[in-house]
Design a protein around this motif. Structure first.
Motif, short mmCIF file in Angstrom:
data_model
loop_
_atom_site.label_atom_id
_atom_site.label_comp_id
_atom_site.label_asym_id
_atom_site.label_seq_id
_atom_site.Cartn_x
_atom_site.Cartn_y
_atom_site.Cartn_z
N SER A 198 0.84 -1.21 0.00
CA SER A 198 0.00 0.00 0.00
C SER A 198 0.86 1.25 0.00
O SER A 198 1.79 1.38 0.81
CB SER A 198 -0.91 -0.01 1.24
OG SER A 198 -1.80 -1.11 1.15
N GLN B 74 -4.86 -5.75 -7.21
CA GLN B 74 -5.41 -5.50 -5.88
C GLN B 74 -5.55 -6.81 -5.14
O GLN B 74 -5.57 -7.89 -5.74
CB GLN B 74 -6.79 -4.85 -5.99
CG GLN B 74 -7.81 -5.78 -6.66
CD GLN B 74 -9.23 -5.28 -6.62
OE1 GLN B 74 -9.49 -4.10 -6.38
NE2 GLN B 74 -10.18 -6.19 -6.83
N TYR C 121 -8.35 -8.56 -3.21
CA TYR C 121 -9.79 -8.38 -3.06
C TYR C 121 -10.27 -8.93 -1.72
O TYR C 121 -10.02 -10.10 -1.38
CB TYR C 121 -10.54 -9.09 -4.19
CG TYR C 121 -12.04 -8.96 -4.09
CD1 TYR C 121 -12.84 -10.07 -3.80
CD2 TYR C 121 -12.67 -7.72 -4.23
CE1 TYR C 121 -14.23 -9.96 -3.70
CE2 TYR C 121 -14.04 -7.59 -4.14
CZ TYR C 121 -14.83 -8.72 -3.86
OH TYR C 121 -16.19 -8.60 -3.74
#
Ligand code: MLT
Length: 428
Positions: free
Chosen positions: A44, A412, A414
């Motif tokens: 991130s 990503q 999920y």
């Protein structure tokens, strides 16, 4: 030093290439990881992820090193000037006399903006934040100038677009300031250098009678150099991401302006002055606020101290501190807010609490003080940061396009719902 790494997963071993940099980080190449193993990586904010290969800027956060195309920022700030550094960042080498004359001459020829830009500025409420105006008007340049920098644009047209942006962003910034003051616009005076011309558009009463103080011109030129690029920071990464879709350069730069607007990025210098003004409004007891900053239960935090990249000191701050002291001495400013700043600086440089935590005054601390001292309003501080960072954004965009980098499309992890059937839960 090995040029391979291995990853073991589900009783299989995957070999990953290691790429060394000229200096600094080495990179483990995960280009084929997902195809081979089905695994993606998670990081991130990409703080541990190399988004690209670049030759523009190098930072060593531990040693406080900042190089533009290999040249130490200290030498460029002392010996060069903002337009020459802009050429260096954009084109990769210092310009010859002829190249510099062509670059600065072309920029001077493009300082005017279409008269219709005034209609944009007149349409905004007087309290509009100038970064919002800059983002919109810079993007709108793509409507006024047809040779947008996009894949079909020739290198010559890209260069003109670069010169237009370098020239017009200063004019638009100054006019945005004038609009906020309710003052008439000053037109560019191309007999002046880049910084002097900007200052006369900002503060000149009439175009031909303003002669800025050389110490102020030098301080601003240094500030622009020090802000010119900073590797893959939030706004530079934004310019590269938006530019990777092959949209025109004006739109990519407008996106960078939007990213820089954030208080966690370019808005930090504005936050510094607002913090100083809050301390003044609360009585100006600096010692009280230093204790508040040390109290982990107190929400007060010092803005303009420490840095997410520089762990020991910000090399840019060391340079601009000298200019800051010169500007304050030259102008003989008597400003309680700036007095508070000097007291905070003194504490941060001498108090073991700040020294142990590397909470030294950073470039945002000193830049805000200089801007305030020369009469630039707080809301224009981030516009000044954008003016400085423009050549860096352009250089990052140009490198990305010349490297033929693909459109950015991160993956990503999920964590949402699995498949489920639609059942209407509204009462009919
Ligand atoms: C910058 O100059 O862009 C700021 O220091 C932020 C950063 O580098 O991440």
């Amino acid at each position: 030093m090995s040029n391979k790494a291995t990853l073991s997963y589900n009783e299989k071993t995957y070999e990953l290439n290691i790429h060394p940099g000229t200096m600094g980080d080495e990179a483990v190449d995960i280009t084929n990881l997902m195809g081979d193993s089905g695994l993606i990586t998670l990081d991130s904010g990409y703080k541990n992820t190399g988004s690209t290969k670049s030759k523009i800027t190098f930072i060593d956060g531990d040693k406080g090193i900042l190089l533009y195309r290999g040249y130490p920022i200290e030498q460029l700030a002392e010996k060069s000037n903002f337009l020459e550094v802009s050429y260096l960042l954009i084109h990769g080498e210092l310009p010859t006399d002829v190249q510099m004359a062509e670059f600065s001459g072309s920029i001077s020829n493009h300082t005017l903006v279409h008269e219709n830009v005034k209609k944009f500025l007149d349409a905004y409420p007087s309290n509009t934040h100038p970064m919002g105006v800059m983002m919109a008007v810079i993007c709108s340049l793509s409507s006024f100038y047809p040779n947008n920098a996009n894949p079909k644009t020739s290198p010559e047209e890209v260069e003109v677009t670069i010169h237009r942006l370098m020239a017009k962003m200063a004019t638009i910034a100054a006019w945005t300031f004038k609009k906020s003051m309710g003052h008439p616009y000053n037109y560019p005076n191309n007999k002046l250098g880049y910084v002097s011309n900007f200052l006369q558009m900002m503060f000149g009463l009439r175009t031909d009678d303003y002669h800025p103080d050389p110490i102020i011109v030098d301080a601003l030129d240094k500030l622009l150099i020090l802000h010119a690029d900073h590797e893959q920071n939030c706004s530079a990464s934004t310019v590269r991401m938006v530019g990777s879709s092959h949209v025109n350069l004006y739109a990519a730069i407008a996106a960078g302006i939007g990213a820089l607007w954030g208080p966690l990025h370019g808005g930090a210098n504005q936050e510094v002055i607002e913090m100083l003004e809050n301390i003044k409004a609360a009585g100006g007891d600096v010692k009280k606020f230093i204790e508040k900053a040390k109290d982990k239960n107190d929400p007060f935090r010092l803005m303009g101290f420490g840095h997410r990249v520089y762990k020991n000191f910000d090399p840019r701050a060391k340079i601009i501190k000298q200019s800051c002291d010169q500007v304050l001495a030259k102008l003989g400013i008597n400003d309680p807010v700036l007095d508070i700043a000097k007291q905070l600086e003194e504490a941060a440089l001498n108090d073991p609490y700040f020294i142990e935590r590397k909470l030294y005054p950073n470039v945002d601390f000193y830049s805000g003080i200089i801007y305030r001292a020369i009469g630039i309003p707080t809301e224009m501080f981030t516009v000044m940061f954008a003016l400085g960072r423009l050549p860096g954004w352009i250089a990052q965009w140009k490198e990305m396009r010349e490297m033929g980098e693909p459109i950015g499309r991160p993956r990503q992890l999920y964590l949402g719902n699995g498949p489920r059937d639609y059942i209407n839960i509204q009462k009919r």
